[in-house]
Design a protein around this motif. Structure first.
Motif, PDB file in Angstrom:
ATOM      1  N   LEU A  37       0.897  -1.145   0.188  1.00  0.00           N
ATOM      2  CA  LEU A  37      -0.038   0.220  -0.282  1.00  0.00           C
ATOM      3  C   LEU A  37       0.883   1.243   0.069  1.00  0.00           C
ATOM      4  O   LEU A  37       1.981   1.410   0.591  1.00  0.00           O
ATOM      5  CB  LEU A  37      -0.892   0.009   1.217  1.00  0.00           C
ATOM      6  N   PHE A  38       0.597   2.462  -0.866  1.00  0.00           N
ATOM      7  CA  PHE A  38       1.087   3.556  -0.549  1.00  0.00           C
ATOM      8  C   PHE A  38      -0.049   4.343   0.078  1.00  0.00           C
ATOM      9  O   PHE A  38      -1.175   4.551  -0.387  1.00  0.00           O
ATOM     10  CB  PHE A  38       1.258   4.251  -1.960  1.00  0.00           C
ATOM     11  N   VAL A  39       0.385   4.870   1.278  1.00  0.00           N
ATOM     12  CA  VAL A  39      -0.439   5.655   2.194  1.00  0.00           C
ATOM     13  C   VAL A  39       0.019   7.126   2.424  1.00  0.00           C
ATOM     14  O   VAL A  39       1.381   7.123   2.360  1.00  0.00           O
ATOM     15  CB  VAL A  39      -0.634   5.008   3.307  1.00  0.00           C
ATOM     16  N   ILE A  40      -0.946   8.268   2.599  1.00  0.00           N
ATOM     17  CA  ILE A  40      -0.409   9.463   3.078  1.00  0.00           C
ATOM     18  C   ILE A  40      -1.201   9.805   4.111  1.00  0.00           C
ATOM     19  O   ILE A  40      -2.670   9.769   4.118  1.00  0.00           O
ATOM     20  CB  ILE A  40      -0.861  10.432   1.933  1.00  0.00           C
ATOM     21  N   GLU A  41      -0.398  10.230   5.325  1.00  0.00           N
ATOM     22  CA  GLU A  41      -1.146  10.680   6.329  1.00  0.00           C
ATOM     23  C   GLU A  41      -0.790  11.983   6.758  1.00  0.00           C
ATOM     24  O   GLU A  41       0.518  12.268   6.696  1.00  0.00           O
ATOM     25  CB  GLU A  41      -0.871   9.662   7.754  1.00  0.00           C
ATOM     26  N   ARG A  42      -1.777  12.685   7.317  1.00  0.00           N
ATOM     27  CA  ARG A  42      -1.489  14.088   7.715  1.00  0.00           C
ATOM     28  C   ARG A  42      -1.203  14.107   9.429  1.00  0.00           C
ATOM     29  O   ARG A  42      -1.738  13.528  10.211  1.00  0.00           O
ATOM     30  CB  ARG A  42      -2.751  15.015   7.415  1.00  0.00           C
ATOM     31  N   ASP A  43       0.123  14.792   9.750  1.00  0.00           N
ATOM     32  CA  ASP A  43       0.340  15.035  11.091  1.00  0.00           C
ATOM     33  C   ASP A  43      -0.543  15.989  11.840  1.00  0.00           C
ATOM     34  O   ASP A  43      -1.392  16.593  11.176  1.00  0.00           O
ATOM     35  CB  ASP A  43       1.731  15.121  11.515  1.00  0.00           C
ATOM     36  N   SER A  44      -0.342  16.321  13.076  1.00  0.00           N
ATOM     37  CA  SER A  44      -1.182  17.412  13.736  1.00  0.00           C
ATOM     38  C   SER A  44      -1.010  18.713  13.273  1.00  0.00           C
ATOM     39  O   SER A  44      -1.892  19.575  13.554  1.00  0.00           O
ATOM     40  CB  SER A  44      -0.851  17.143  15.220  1.00  0.00           C
ATOM     41  N   ARG A  45       0.149  18.800  12.651  1.00  0.00           N
ATOM     42  CA  ARG A  45       0.425  20.352  12.102  1.00  0.00           C
ATOM     43  C   ARG A  45      -0.198  20.397  10.663  1.00  0.00           C
ATOM     44  O   ARG A  45      -0.045  21.603  10.246  1.00  0.00           O
ATOM     45  CB  ARG A  45       2.065  20.564  12.135  1.00  0.00           C
ATOM     46  N   GLY A  46      -0.677  19.420  10.258  1.00  0.00           N
ATOM     47  CA  GLY A  46      -1.220  19.458   8.853  1.00  0.00           C
ATOM     48  C   GLY A  46      -0.303  19.142   7.587  1.00  0.00           C
ATOM     49  O   GLY A  46      -0.727  19.221   6.447  1.00  0.00           O
ATOM     50  N   LYS A  47       0.799  18.607   8.072  1.00  0.00           N
ATOM     51  CA  LYS A  47       1.802  18.147   6.986  1.00  0.00           C
ATOM     52  C   LYS A  47       1.665  16.930   6.551  1.00  0.00           C
ATOM     53  O   LYS A  47       1.249  15.678   7.271  1.00  0.00           O
ATOM     54  CB  LYS A  47       3.191  18.213   7.515  1.00  0.00           C
ATOM     55  N   TRP A  48       1.755  16.616   5.228  1.00  0.00           N
ATOM     56  CA  TRP A  48       1.426  15.285   4.684  1.00  0.00           C
ATOM     57  C   TRP A  48       2.706  14.206   4.955  1.00  0.00           C
ATOM     58  O   TRP A  48       3.865  14.907   4.561  1.00  0.00           O
ATOM     59  CB  TRP A  48       1.046  15.359   3.262  1.00  0.00           C
ATOM     60  N   HIS A  49       2.600  13.158   5.229  1.00  0.00           N
ATOM     61  CA  HIS A  49       3.699  12.099   5.216  1.00  0.00           C
ATOM     62  C   HIS A  49       3.430  11.006   4.386  1.00  0.00           C
ATOM     63  O   HIS A  49       2.514  10.136   4.783  1.00  0.00           O
ATOM     64  CB  HIS A  49       3.993  11.648   6.726  1.00  0.00           C
ATOM     65  N   PRO A  50       3.989  10.478   3.315  1.00  0.00           N
ATOM     66  CA  PRO A  50       3.828   9.475   2.437  1.00  0.00           C
ATOM     67  C   PRO A  50       4.646   8.285   3.151  1.00  0.00           C
ATOM     68  O   PRO A  50       5.743   8.443   3.766  1.00  0.00           O
ATOM     69  CB  PRO A  50       4.397   9.868   1.216  1.00  0.00           C
ATOM     70  N   GLU A  51       4.147   7.122   2.968  1.00  0.00           N
ATOM     71  CA  GLU A  51       4.805   5.694   3.302  1.00  0.00           C
ATOM     72  C   GLU A  51       4.316   4.592   2.677  1.00  0.00           C
ATOM     73  O   GLU A  51       3.277   4.741   2.172  1.00  0.00           O
ATOM     74  CB  GLU A  51       4.293   5.523   4.862  1.00  0.00           C
ATOM     75  N   ILE A  52       5.292   3.802   2.430  1.00  0.00           N
ATOM     76  CA  ILE A  52       4.956   2.381   1.675  1.00  0.00           C
ATOM     77  C   ILE A  52       4.872   1.393   2.708  1.00  0.00           C
ATOM     78  O   ILE A  52       5.785   1.390   3.370  1.00  0.00           O
ATOM     79  CB  ILE A  52       6.019   2.135   0.642  1.00  0.00           C
TER      80      ILE A  52
END
Length: 132
Positions: A37-52
């Motif tokens: 899976l390729f996922v993108i999650e937003r942190d508490s500051r609103g910054k997006w973080h991609p991850e495989i």
């Protein structure tokens, strides 16, 4: 010397000619239906973080009947299966990094899969696992 997943991803990106730093690549013990899976999650500051994320239950198995069709290509060992899955997820990542509106299984995705890796299909099902 053991090669990390991120180092593998970097090598794949380099071989494809894509000037990108790979996202974090992790093994997931909980993913049992999807190999990658390729996922993108937003942190508490609103910054997006991609991850495989790659599936431990599916991709570390050694008892599959060989060859396995992954991305329309015959894989003859677990390492080849893992590479095809990682290539597939890195295409999603590239499209996202390029600012594409659709970083899913679009026509552009299909084009990159063929041109960069020779993938014959945009599915990467293993056993009973479907598209991811």
């Amino acid at each position: 010397m053991t090669v990390t997943l991120r180092q593998r991803a970097q090598a794949i990106l380099r071989e494809a000619g894509w000037d990108l730093t790979p996202p974090p690549v992790i093994w997931s013990p909980r993913m049992a239906r999807c190999a990658g899976l390729f996922v993108i999650e937003r942190d508490s500051r609103g910054k997006w973080h991609p991850e495989i994320r790659l599936s431990i239950p599916l991709l570390r198995r050694r008892d599959w009947p060989w060859p396995q069709q992954v991305c329309g290509m015959n894989c003859h060992d677990p390492e080849a299966v893992q590479r095809r899955i990682l290539e597939h997820e890195l295409i999603h990542y590239k499209l996202w990094m390029d600012g594409e509106r659709d970083w899913g299984h679009s026509e552009r995705f299909r084009q990159l899969a063929w041109e960069a890796f020779g993938h014959q299909s945009i599915t990467h099902g293993i056993g009973n696992e479907g598209e991811g």
